[in-house]
Design an enzyme around this catalytic site. Sequence first.
Site, PDB file in Angstrom:
ATOM      1  N   GLU A  84      -6.835   3.860  -5.668  1.00 13.22           N
ATOM      2  CA  GLU A  84      -8.136   3.932  -5.015  1.00 13.22           C
ATOM      3  C   GLU A  84      -8.783   5.249  -5.433  1.00 13.22           C
ATOM      4  O   GLU A  84      -8.413   6.312  -4.946  1.00 13.22           O
ATOM      5  CB  GLU A  84      -7.967   3.872  -3.499  1.00 13.22           C
ATOM      6  N   ASP A 119       0.836  -1.187   0.000  1.00 17.05           N
ATOM      7  CA  ASP A 119       0.000   0.000   0.000  1.00 17.05           C
ATOM      8  C   ASP A 119       0.876   1.243   0.000  1.00 17.05           C
ATOM      9  O   ASP A 119       1.864   1.310   0.737  1.00 17.05           O
ATOM     10  CB  ASP A 119      -0.890   0.013   1.245  1.00 17.05           C
ATOM     11  N   HIS A 132     -10.949  -4.406   2.403  1.00 12.49           N
ATOM     12  CA  HIS A 132     -10.871  -4.170   3.843  1.00 12.49           C
ATOM     13  C   HIS A 132     -11.820  -3.074   4.324  1.00 12.49           C
ATOM     14  O   HIS A 132     -11.932  -2.853   5.534  1.00 12.49           O
ATOM     15  CB  HIS A 132      -9.437  -3.787   4.217  1.00 12.49           C
ATOM     16  N   ASP A 133     -12.497  -2.393   3.412  1.00 10.14           N
ATOM     17  CA  ASP A 133     -13.349  -1.253   3.763  1.00 10.14           C
ATOM     18  C   ASP A 133     -14.834  -1.535   3.614  1.00 10.14           C
ATOM     19  O   ASP A 133     -15.641  -0.595   3.641  1.00 10.14           O
ATOM     20  CB  ASP A 133     -12.989  -0.043   2.894  1.00 10.14           C
ATOM     21  N   ASP A 182      -3.294   4.417  -2.251  1.00  4.47           N
ATOM     22  CA  ASP A 182      -4.407   4.830  -1.402  1.00  4.47           C
ATOM     23  C   ASP A 182      -4.863   6.254  -1.755  1.00  4.47           C
ATOM     24  O   ASP A 182      -4.047   7.115  -2.066  1.00  4.47           O
ATOM     25  CB  ASP A 182      -3.936   4.780   0.061  1.00  4.47           C
TER      26      ASP A 182
END
Length: 584
Positions: free
Chosen positions: A278, A107, A355-356, A214
């Site tokens: 993202e 990440d 993960h969100d 990210d």
Amino acid sequence: MSPHAEPAGHARVWWKEAVFYQVYPASFKDSNGDGWGDIPGLLEKISYIASLGVDVVWLSPMFESPQLDMGYDISDYEVVDPSYGTVEDVERLIKACHDNGMKIILDLVVNHTSDQHAWFKDSRSSNDNPKRDWYFWRPARYDEDGNRLPPTNYRSYFAGGTWTWDEHTQEYYLHLYDKSQPDLNWENEDCRKAIYDSAMRFWLNKGIDGFRVDTVNKYSKVTSFPDAPITEPNTFIQPAAQFWCNGPRIHEFIREMNTEVLSKYTTYDGQPVVTVGELSLTPEPSGVLPYVSARQKELDMVFQFDITHLGQGNGFQDKYDFAPWQLPEMKEIVRKWQTFIEGTDGWTTVFNENHDNGRSVSRFADDSPEWRVQSAKMLALWLVTQTGTLFLYQGQEIGMINAPRSWPIEEYKDVEATGHYAEAVRLAVNGSDPTRKERILNGLQLMARDHARLPFQWDATHNAGFSTGRPWMRVHDLYKEINAASQEEDPDSVLSFYKRALKLRKEHRDVLVYGAFELLDLENLNTFMFRKHYQDRTILVVLNFTAVNQKAPESDDMGLLMSSYPKVLPNVLQPFEGRVYASY
């Protein structure tokens, strides 16, 4: 474009055909009994990951961090948080992935740092510190009564304002997320150079194969910081993404990142390194394409979140106020992001978990004991037959589901969930929105980020085999029924099915990875059907999203490649059945 035409301009590149597997390290495998997953634990399970048939491991943040936002608040990019291990452990992980024929990406979290990062400590130490301008500092405003106000009225992601007062230097600093996550000022060239060295080259030099980037479209802000228009009259803070998302210099910044850093590196086997961004709050393909157009030399691909936002309310404030949806809405989303690359040199991604978000079986199908296995298999076929690069999230391959609704709110750990719930309680108590607490709790029970962060269910032993100590998050109540060990040797398990489905995707990659998408029967509320075309080859995908039998389409001229049921019934789609037909 004709549905039978091959998508134009889609050069064959390794990452387009790859399957990525996201590991959330805190919840994957604990090696030392402290209840927190770690890199040595992940190393123990590398052969498991490789056995799935995936090509790339995406490791979520394991950098040094106070862990107020699960590692997305980084205090040192060049240090591994001790709870996860050491830099040497990550070096061993890189080698283990490569030795098993897999690549690894990390990440890249560079919109903000932790307030404990040395850069921010310097920045807030004095108004004339050389790093003062590495973050956004602004003076206070005052109302007509002399009350201090923040520089703008922006609402943050975590149910509060975006400015925090610093008593020492008597100014506010900007944070789009938690107050412990101050935003970096990409306008400052020295700041950008430090990001490239510390967050990127440090790890690329150790042999990683790329990054998941990210919050990639938030680096450029409208630095005049005008107030947002008032759209929520009951509160001072207002949605303001138009002032900090897809900003005026964003494409310049990303191209520079690519030119100065990424273009200088290759993967362990000599291929170009990969980036996946993202990309939130960018609803139109015309806004997404500039980021992923090959000729623009910015990002290889992005996550566009319409599918994981299905069922979420409007705007930041109503994210967890569940909005019921019907199948045609999902179909339209899939069609939109499947077809936007046709005739372009852009690319797309395929996913329905990370993960969100809550677990896909619980959100999009049926997680009851009667139907959860069939639901997971049907959703697997839905994913592997779509065009683009496929991303899976840990536990998806064994059909992990949301935490039970019986769990109290105290079991939820995520800063976003607790912020939204506290706000809901406040609004319910003061009478401005009396039913909000119940509505937001319902939304969290379905969509909270915590559901994806429950410990991985390895086996039926104590704590699901995740840890010998007390896990940082409660293990799912059904770990004895849903775990990897019980599915490894079961040919009818979700795990075994995923392995077959991923093999099918590779065997038919021309049509499944690169094929043109044609949606069928949009208005049908029960079944989701589409065709994929590549040159003279066609694949038909038929999915029953209900718990009752549905009529199967005519497919006499096509051969059955795969069904999620062991026995196929003529003219009948069984509950949550998925089928893939081919005409070659």
